[in-house]
Design a protein around this motif. Structure first.
Motif, PDB file in Angstrom:
ATOM      1  N   MET A  62       2.723  -3.042  -0.614  1.00 46.46           N
ATOM      2  CA  MET A  62       2.356  -3.398   0.962  1.00 46.46           C
ATOM      3  C   MET A  62       1.067  -2.802   1.132  1.00 46.46           C
ATOM      4  O   MET A  62       0.417  -3.817   1.937  1.00 46.46           O
ATOM      5  N   ALA A  63       0.784  -1.640   1.047  1.00 45.09           N
ATOM      6  CA  ALA A  63      -0.344  -1.221   1.316  1.00 45.09           C
ATOM      7  C   ALA A  63      -1.781  -1.755   0.785  1.00 45.09           C
ATOM      8  O   ALA A  63      -2.688  -2.078   1.507  1.00 45.09           O
ATOM      9  N   ILE A  64      -1.493  -2.256  -0.374  1.00 48.14           N
ATOM     10  CA  ILE A  64      -2.601  -3.097  -1.108  1.00 48.14           C
ATOM     11  C   ILE A  64      -2.787  -4.386  -0.518  1.00 48.14           C
ATOM     12  O   ILE A  64      -3.809  -4.765  -0.276  1.00 48.14           O
ATOM     13  N   ALA A  65      -1.571  -5.291  -0.224  1.00 50.77           N
ATOM     14  CA  ALA A  65      -1.843  -6.313   0.224  1.00 50.77           C
ATOM     15  C   ALA A  65      -2.403  -6.387   1.658  1.00 50.77           C
ATOM     16  O   ALA A  65      -2.931  -7.328   1.855  1.00 50.77           O
ATOM     17  N   ALA A  66      -2.061  -5.132   2.399  1.00 53.16           N
ATOM     18  CA  ALA A  66      -2.415  -5.011   3.754  1.00 53.16           C
ATOM     19  C   ALA A  66      -4.197  -4.845   3.870  1.00 53.16           C
ATOM     20  O   ALA A  66      -4.732  -4.690   5.030  1.00 53.16           O
ATOM     21  N   GLY A  67      -4.621  -4.637   2.678  1.00 54.58           N
ATOM     22  CA  GLY A  67      -6.188  -4.178   2.550  1.00 54.58           C
ATOM     23  C   GLY A  67      -6.543  -2.823   2.228  1.00 54.58           C
ATOM     24  O   GLY A  67      -7.838  -2.356   2.817  1.00 54.58           O
ATOM     25  N   ALA A  68      -5.810  -1.959   1.467  1.00 56.65           N
ATOM     26  CA  ALA A  68      -6.235  -0.716   1.256  1.00 56.65           C
ATOM     27  C   ALA A  68      -7.287  -0.545   0.627  1.00 56.65           C
ATOM     28  O   ALA A  68      -7.606  -1.350  -0.269  1.00 56.65           O
ATOM     29  N   ALA A  69      -8.402   0.567   0.814  1.00 54.72           N
ATOM     30  CA  ALA A  69      -9.556   0.815   0.066  1.00 54.72           C
ATOM     31  C   ALA A  69      -9.058   1.619  -1.043  1.00 54.72           C
ATOM     32  O   ALA A  69      -8.243   2.566  -0.769  1.00 54.72           O
ATOM     33  N   GLU A  70      -9.679   1.409  -2.117  1.00 53.71           N
ATOM     34  CA  GLU A  70      -9.446   2.419  -3.320  1.00 53.71           C
ATOM     35  C   GLU A  70     -10.358   3.583  -2.866  1.00 53.71           C
ATOM     36  O   GLU A  70     -11.343   3.786  -2.904  1.00 53.71           O
ATOM     37  N   GLY A  97     -10.017   5.148   9.473  1.00 54.77           N
ATOM     38  CA  GLY A  97      -9.906   3.792   9.322  1.00 54.77           C
ATOM     39  C   GLY A  97      -8.711   3.435   8.593  1.00 54.77           C
ATOM     40  O   GLY A  97      -8.152   3.886   7.922  1.00 54.77           O
ATOM     41  N   ASP A  98      -8.183   1.889   9.063  1.00 58.31           N
ATOM     42  CA  ASP A  98      -6.847   1.746   8.611  1.00 58.31           C
ATOM     43  C   ASP A  98      -7.027   1.221   7.216  1.00 58.31           C
ATOM     44  O   ASP A  98      -5.898   1.614   6.170  1.00 58.31           O
ATOM     45  N   ARG A  99      -8.039   0.859   6.661  1.00 63.46           N
ATOM     46  CA  ARG A  99      -8.500   0.497   5.434  1.00 63.46           C
ATOM     47  C   ARG A  99      -8.032   1.733   4.582  1.00 63.46           C
ATOM     48  O   ARG A  99      -7.332   2.013   3.266  1.00 63.46           O
ATOM     49  N   TRP A 100      -8.770   2.942   5.162  1.00 66.77           N
ATOM     50  CA  TRP A 100      -8.824   4.401   4.219  1.00 66.77           C
ATOM     51  C   TRP A 100      -7.235   4.800   4.456  1.00 66.77           C
ATOM     52  O   TRP A 100      -6.737   5.332   3.537  1.00 66.77           O
ATOM     53  N   SER A 101      -6.556   4.610   5.546  1.00 69.27           N
ATOM     54  CA  SER A 101      -5.409   4.982   5.641  1.00 69.27           C
ATOM     55  C   SER A 101      -4.390   4.529   4.762  1.00 69.27           C
ATOM     56  O   SER A 101      -3.610   4.985   4.245  1.00 69.27           O
ATOM     57  N   LEU A 102      -4.418   3.081   4.778  1.00 74.83           N
ATOM     58  CA  LEU A 102      -3.758   2.260   3.594  1.00 74.83           C
ATOM     59  C   LEU A 102      -4.061   2.740   2.264  1.00 74.83           C
ATOM     60  O   LEU A 102      -3.112   2.892   1.429  1.00 74.83           O
ATOM     61  N   GLY A 103      -5.264   3.240   1.867  1.00 76.29           N
ATOM     62  CA  GLY A 103      -5.482   3.620   0.658  1.00 76.29           C
ATOM     63  C   GLY A 103      -5.041   4.972   0.296  1.00 76.29           C
ATOM     64  O   GLY A 103      -4.366   5.279  -0.910  1.00 76.29           O
ATOM     65  N   PHE A 104      -4.758   5.898   1.347  1.00 75.24           N
ATOM     66  CA  PHE A 104      -3.839   6.990   1.084  1.00 75.24           C
ATOM     67  C   PHE A 104      -2.453   6.685   0.730  1.00 75.24           C
ATOM     68  O   PHE A 104      -1.766   7.190  -0.132  1.00 75.24           O
ATOM     69  N   VAL A 105      -1.998   5.588   1.540  1.00 75.02           N
ATOM     70  CA  VAL A 105      -0.685   5.369   1.309  1.00 75.02           C
ATOM     71  C   VAL A 105      -0.641   4.773  -0.450  1.00 75.02           C
ATOM     72  O   VAL A 105       0.357   5.109  -1.019  1.00 75.02           O
TER      73      VAL A 105
END
Length: 214
Positions: free
Chosen positions: A183-191, A133-141
């Motif tokens: 950028m990743a945090i602003a885009a909705g990254a999950a912790e 999922g994109d939130r988890w993907s962004l979390g990895f970033v």
């Protein structure tokens, strides 16, 4: 005329080309000039040169891993906007890859022979993160870039004081990586859960320990 939508196969072929550009010596091209610019080469002794070369080999492999992580995530990201951000971040990381490779050449050193192995592992992690999922993907970033910023800061604090060429490269990389994290945090990254963060730190230690020498 509307732009043609790229299929999964199109993106797969594109990523295969990116793999070659990432791993083949001098194949990548930077979009920005090296921050080292016209700064004079420092008069490093043999031990200092060996230390800086080890640092830059680590950072070069880190950029190979970043490329793989972003490519894997972009391949499986579900939202087009997230995929676009991943691809843009990967393009910016190409600059870092080229700058590190150039600095290694200046120091008479080579990239790590383990780069293909680390690329494959990072690509798999990125692809799985995208599927999760994109939130988890962004979390990895976000977590990856957080750790990279800390790692770059540690190198900056231990570099020979007169090595302004390496310092300029690492400082700009630190600025860029912090922006990717934000950028990743602003885009909705999950912790990410603490055990996952800890596992990433262990893998990072393995990478830095081995590629410093090989």
């Amino acid at each position: 005329m509307s732009m043609r939508q790229h299929s999964f196969l199109d993106r797969l072929i594109g990523h295969a080309d990116q793999v070659l550009r990432t791993l083949a010596p001098e194949a990548a091209r930077a979009g920005r000039p090296s921050p080292a610019g016209a700064r004079a080469e420092a008069g490093l002794n043999a031990d200092e040169r060996r230390q800086v070369a080890g640092f830059m080999r680590i950072n070069h492999t880190g950029e190979v891993c970043a490329q793989a992580l972003y490519h894997g995530q972009a391949l499986t990201a579900k939202l087009p906007a997230v995929r676009t951000e991943m691809e843009q971040a990967a393009r910016e990381e190409v600059d870092h890859l080229v700058w590190c490779e150039a600095r290694l050449q200046e120091l008479g050193a080579r990239p790590s022979v383990l780069n293909p192995l680390f690329y494959a592992a990072s690509f798999g992690v990125g692809a799985l993160a995208g599927l999760a999922g994109d939130r988890w993907s962004l979390g990895f970033v976000a977590e990856t870039e957080k750790q990279v910023v800390e790692h770059l800061q540690s190198h900056l604090s231990t570099l020979p004081l007169n090595d302004q060429r390496t310092r300029a490269v690492l400082d700009q990389m630190r600025i860029d990586e912090a922006r990717h994290r934000d950028m990743a945090i602003a885009a909705g990254a999950a912790e990410l859960p603490p055990p996952v963060q800890g596992a990433m730190q262990v893998v990072a230690r393995v990478m830095t320990t081995t590629t410093y020498y090989v």
